[in-house]
Design a protein around this motif. Sequence first.
Motif, PDB file in Angstrom:
ATOM      1  N   LYS A  15      -8.674  -3.737 -36.186  1.00 17.10           N
ATOM      2  CA  LYS A  15      -8.108  -4.372 -35.207  1.00 17.10           C
ATOM      3  C   LYS A  15      -7.711  -3.575 -33.908  1.00 17.10           C
ATOM      4  O   LYS A  15      -6.966  -2.954 -34.185  1.00 17.10           O
ATOM      5  CB  LYS A  15      -6.946  -5.550 -35.545  1.00 17.10           C
ATOM      6  CG  LYS A  15      -6.723  -6.442 -34.270  1.00 17.10           C
ATOM      7  CD  LYS A  15      -5.346  -7.458 -34.964  1.00 17.10           C
ATOM      8  CE  LYS A  15      -5.146  -8.286 -34.001  1.00 17.10           C
ATOM      9  NZ  LYS A  15      -4.143  -9.062 -34.250  1.00 17.10           N
ATOM     10  N   MET A  16      -8.421  -3.601 -32.860  1.00 17.33           N
ATOM     11  CA  MET A  16      -8.178  -2.939 -31.673  1.00 17.33           C
ATOM     12  C   MET A  16      -7.658  -3.803 -30.624  1.00 17.33           C
ATOM     13  O   MET A  16      -8.085  -4.822 -30.369  1.00 17.33           O
ATOM     14  CB  MET A  16      -9.344  -2.379 -31.002  1.00 17.33           C
ATOM     15  CG  MET A  16      -9.203  -1.306 -29.937  1.00 17.33           C
ATOM     16  SD  MET A  16     -10.689  -0.454 -29.312  1.00 17.33           S
ATOM     17  CE  MET A  16     -10.197  -0.426 -27.641  1.00 17.33           C
ATOM     18  N   GLU A  17      -6.368  -3.202 -30.075  1.00 21.20           N
ATOM     19  CA  GLU A  17      -5.762  -3.878 -29.120  1.00 21.20           C
ATOM     20  C   GLU A  17      -5.114  -3.183 -27.997  1.00 21.20           C
ATOM     21  O   GLU A  17      -5.074  -1.987 -28.243  1.00 21.20           O
ATOM     22  CB  GLU A  17      -4.551  -4.760 -29.660  1.00 21.20           C
ATOM     23  CG  GLU A  17      -4.675  -5.810 -30.612  1.00 21.20           C
ATOM     24  CD  GLU A  17      -3.623  -6.734 -30.947  1.00 21.20           C
ATOM     25  OE1 GLU A  17      -2.879  -7.077 -29.834  1.00 21.20           O
ATOM     26  OE2 GLU A  17      -3.218  -6.688 -32.017  1.00 21.20           O
ATOM     27  N   VAL A  18      -5.072  -3.452 -26.816  1.00 22.09           N
ATOM     28  CA  VAL A  18      -4.722  -2.923 -25.566  1.00 22.09           C
ATOM     29  C   VAL A  18      -3.116  -3.661 -25.532  1.00 22.09           C
ATOM     30  O   VAL A  18      -2.945  -4.813 -25.173  1.00 22.09           O
ATOM     31  CB  VAL A  18      -5.504  -2.965 -24.463  1.00 22.09           C
ATOM     32  CG1 VAL A  18      -4.757  -2.353 -23.219  1.00 22.09           C
ATOM     33  CG2 VAL A  18      -6.733  -2.553 -24.760  1.00 22.09           C
ATOM     34  N   ILE A  19      -2.203  -2.824 -25.644  1.00 21.22           N
ATOM     35  CA  ILE A  19      -0.839  -3.396 -25.585  1.00 21.22           C
ATOM     36  C   ILE A  19      -0.089  -2.556 -24.733  1.00 21.22           C
ATOM     37  O   ILE A  19      -0.119  -1.462 -24.488  1.00 21.22           O
ATOM     38  CB  ILE A  19      -0.127  -3.375 -26.926  1.00 21.22           C
ATOM     39  CG1 ILE A  19      -1.230  -4.091 -27.973  1.00 21.22           C
ATOM     40  CG2 ILE A  19       1.281  -4.011 -27.190  1.00 21.22           C
ATOM     41  CD1 ILE A  19      -0.749  -3.972 -29.487  1.00 21.22           C
ATOM     42  N   LYS A  20       1.096  -3.136 -23.811  1.00 21.22           N
ATOM     43  CA  LYS A  20       1.843  -2.650 -23.103  1.00 21.22           C
ATOM     44  C   LYS A  20       2.575  -1.386 -23.808  1.00 21.22           C
ATOM     45  O   LYS A  20       2.965  -1.696 -24.935  1.00 21.22           O
ATOM     46  CB  LYS A  20       2.942  -3.423 -22.448  1.00 21.22           C
ATOM     47  CG  LYS A  20       2.509  -4.664 -21.402  1.00 21.22           C
ATOM     48  CD  LYS A  20       3.294  -5.143 -20.892  1.00 21.22           C
ATOM     49  CE  LYS A  20       4.214  -4.436 -19.774  1.00 21.22           C
ATOM     50  NZ  LYS A  20       5.125  -5.704 -18.902  1.00 21.22           N
ATOM     51  N   ASN A  21       2.831  -0.359 -23.081  1.00 23.21           N
ATOM     52  CA  ASN A  21       3.401   1.014 -23.693  1.00 23.21           C
ATOM     53  C   ASN A  21       4.802   0.641 -24.272  1.00 23.21           C
ATOM     54  O   ASN A  21       5.317   1.074 -25.154  1.00 23.21           O
ATOM     55  CB  ASN A  21       3.261   2.088 -22.795  1.00 23.21           C
ATOM     56  CG  ASN A  21       1.693   2.614 -22.748  1.00 23.21           C
ATOM     57  OD1 ASN A  21       0.959   2.594 -23.963  1.00 23.21           O
ATOM     58  ND2 ASN A  21       1.452   3.067 -21.579  1.00 23.21           N
ATOM     59  N   THR A  22       5.574  -0.217 -23.281  1.00 22.43           N
ATOM     60  CA  THR A  22       7.104  -0.426 -23.719  1.00 22.43           C
ATOM     61  C   THR A  22       6.955  -1.203 -25.004  1.00 22.43           C
ATOM     62  O   THR A  22       7.970  -0.913 -25.757  1.00 22.43           O
ATOM     63  CB  THR A  22       7.456  -1.354 -22.430  1.00 22.43           C
ATOM     64  OG1 THR A  22       7.076  -2.360 -22.044  1.00 22.43           O
ATOM     65  CG2 THR A  22       7.935  -0.221 -21.130  1.00 22.43           C
ATOM     66  N   VAL A  66     -16.740  -0.220 -24.579  1.00 23.04           N
ATOM     67  CA  VAL A  66     -15.476  -0.773 -24.917  1.00 23.04           C
ATOM     68  C   VAL A  66     -15.752  -1.967 -26.008  1.00 23.04           C
ATOM     69  O   VAL A  66     -15.334  -2.013 -27.271  1.00 23.04           O
ATOM     70  CB  VAL A  66     -14.288  -1.188 -24.211  1.00 23.04           C
ATOM     71  CG1 VAL A  66     -13.075  -1.983 -24.842  1.00 23.04           C
ATOM     72  CG2 VAL A  66     -13.869  -0.218 -23.370  1.00 23.04           C
ATOM     73  N   THR A  67     -16.805  -2.761 -25.433  1.00 23.34           N
ATOM     74  CA  THR A  67     -17.347  -3.900 -26.405  1.00 23.34           C
ATOM     75  C   THR A  67     -17.968  -3.368 -27.723  1.00 23.34           C
ATOM     76  O   THR A  67     -17.688  -3.824 -28.718  1.00 23.34           O
ATOM     77  CB  THR A  67     -18.373  -4.797 -25.630  1.00 23.34           C
ATOM     78  OG1 THR A  67     -17.420  -5.300 -24.580  1.00 23.34           O
ATOM     79  CG2 THR A  67     -18.607  -6.047 -26.467  1.00 23.34           C
ATOM     80  N   ALA A  68     -18.933  -2.283 -27.588  1.00 31.63           N
ATOM     81  CA  ALA A  68     -19.493  -1.663 -28.895  1.00 31.63           C
ATOM     82  C   ALA A  68     -18.493  -0.956 -29.707  1.00 31.63           C
ATOM     83  O   ALA A  68     -18.584  -1.301 -30.796  1.00 31.63           O
ATOM     84  CB  ALA A  68     -20.425  -0.732 -28.302  1.00 31.63           C
ATOM     85  N   LEU A  69     -17.348  -0.502 -29.040  1.00 33.42           N
ATOM     86  CA  LEU A  69     -16.355   0.017 -29.945  1.00 33.42           C
ATOM     87  C   LEU A  69     -15.624  -0.973 -30.783  1.00 33.42           C
ATOM     88  O   LEU A  69     -15.354  -0.723 -31.837  1.00 33.42           O
ATOM     89  CB  LEU A  69     -15.326   1.005 -29.006  1.00 33.42           C
ATOM     90  CG  LEU A  69     -14.184   1.479 -29.771  1.00 33.42           C
ATOM     91  CD1 LEU A  69     -14.609   2.634 -30.891  1.00 33.42           C
ATOM     92  CD2 LEU A  69     -13.105   2.319 -28.657  1.00 33.42           C
ATOM     93  N   ARG A  70     -15.090  -1.922 -29.985  1.00 30.64           N
ATOM     94  CA  ARG A  70     -14.354  -2.851 -30.621  1.00 30.64           C
ATOM     95  C   ARG A  70     -15.214  -3.881 -31.715  1.00 30.64           C
ATOM     96  O   ARG A  70     -14.674  -4.117 -32.704  1.00 30.64           O
ATOM     97  CB  ARG A  70     -14.199  -3.941 -29.657  1.00 30.64           C
ATOM     98  CG  ARG A  70     -12.898  -3.727 -28.625  1.00 30.64           C
ATOM     99  CD  ARG A  70     -12.594  -4.850 -27.772  1.00 30.64           C
ATOM    100  NE  ARG A  70     -11.682  -4.504 -26.883  1.00 30.64           N
ATOM    101  CZ  ARG A  70     -10.360  -4.974 -26.988  1.00 30.64           C
ATOM    102  NH1 ARG A  70     -10.024  -5.288 -28.171  1.00 30.64           N
ATOM    103  NH2 ARG A  70      -9.446  -4.626 -26.088  1.00 30.64           N
ATOM    104  N   ILE A  96      -4.644   0.635 -29.276  1.00 34.10           N
ATOM    105  CA  ILE A  96      -4.477   1.012 -30.493  1.00 34.10           C
ATOM    106  C   ILE A  96      -5.136   0.375 -31.588  1.00 34.10           C
ATOM    107  O   ILE A  96      -5.384  -0.863 -31.198  1.00 34.10           O
ATOM    108  CB  ILE A  96      -2.806   0.886 -30.735  1.00 34.10           C
ATOM    109  CG1 ILE A  96      -2.476   1.389 -32.264  1.00 34.10           C
ATOM    110  CG2 ILE A  96      -2.588  -0.503 -30.770  1.00 34.10           C
ATOM    111  CD1 ILE A  96      -1.044   1.749 -32.507  1.00 34.10           C
ATOM    112  N   ALA A  97      -5.539   0.971 -32.691  1.00 35.97           N
ATOM    113  CA  ALA A  97      -6.568   0.313 -33.545  1.00 35.97           C
ATOM    114  C   ALA A  97      -5.876   0.436 -34.646  1.00 35.97           C
ATOM    115  O   ALA A  97      -5.618   1.361 -35.321  1.00 35.97           O
ATOM    116  CB  ALA A  97      -7.834   0.953 -33.651  1.00 35.97           C
TER     117      ALA A  97
END
Length: 167
Positions: free
Chosen positions: A52-59, A39-43, A83-84
């Motif tokens: 910009k890649m973020e992990v955000i709550k689906n709601t 994940v670090t390499a992808l980011r 989501i990127a």
Amino acid sequence: MSKEIIAKKAAVVDGIKDQFDNAVSAVVMNYRGLTVDEVTALRKELRDAGVKMEVIKNTYLRRAADLSGYKGLDELFTGPTAIAFSQEDVAAPARIVKKYAKQFDALELKGGFIEGKVATLEQLDELAGLPDREGMLSMLLSVLQAPIRNVAYAVKAVAEKGDESAA
């Protein structure tokens, strides 16, 4: 729920909505099963490309997408979702995520949007196949140079033919 908590959540959704509104493209992915290093390499690669890649709550994602007019994305926001967003290069998120999805089976591209329209996986695959900006400029330069190069070859051939007949 207190008004203070609701206001904080609304501010978060507004921030995500701004990202939807300012992005030229975005891809939604399932990252479950990737190691921290992967994940670090992808980011890092996404960040180097201006994505910009973020992990955000689906709601939050659902509400922000609805507010931005992306009604077809709701079904993508299930399970672990990242989501990127790209504000510059339309193809960068799809290209990089597809590259990593080939490398790591655990990474799954779910969908996304391109220039304001919800995109299918097929459209994202096509977009991922496009070269980056430098590659496109190189191809354009090659196409522009071809006629000049052909004229130069023709002039050289005529000059050589003239030298042979003079000798």
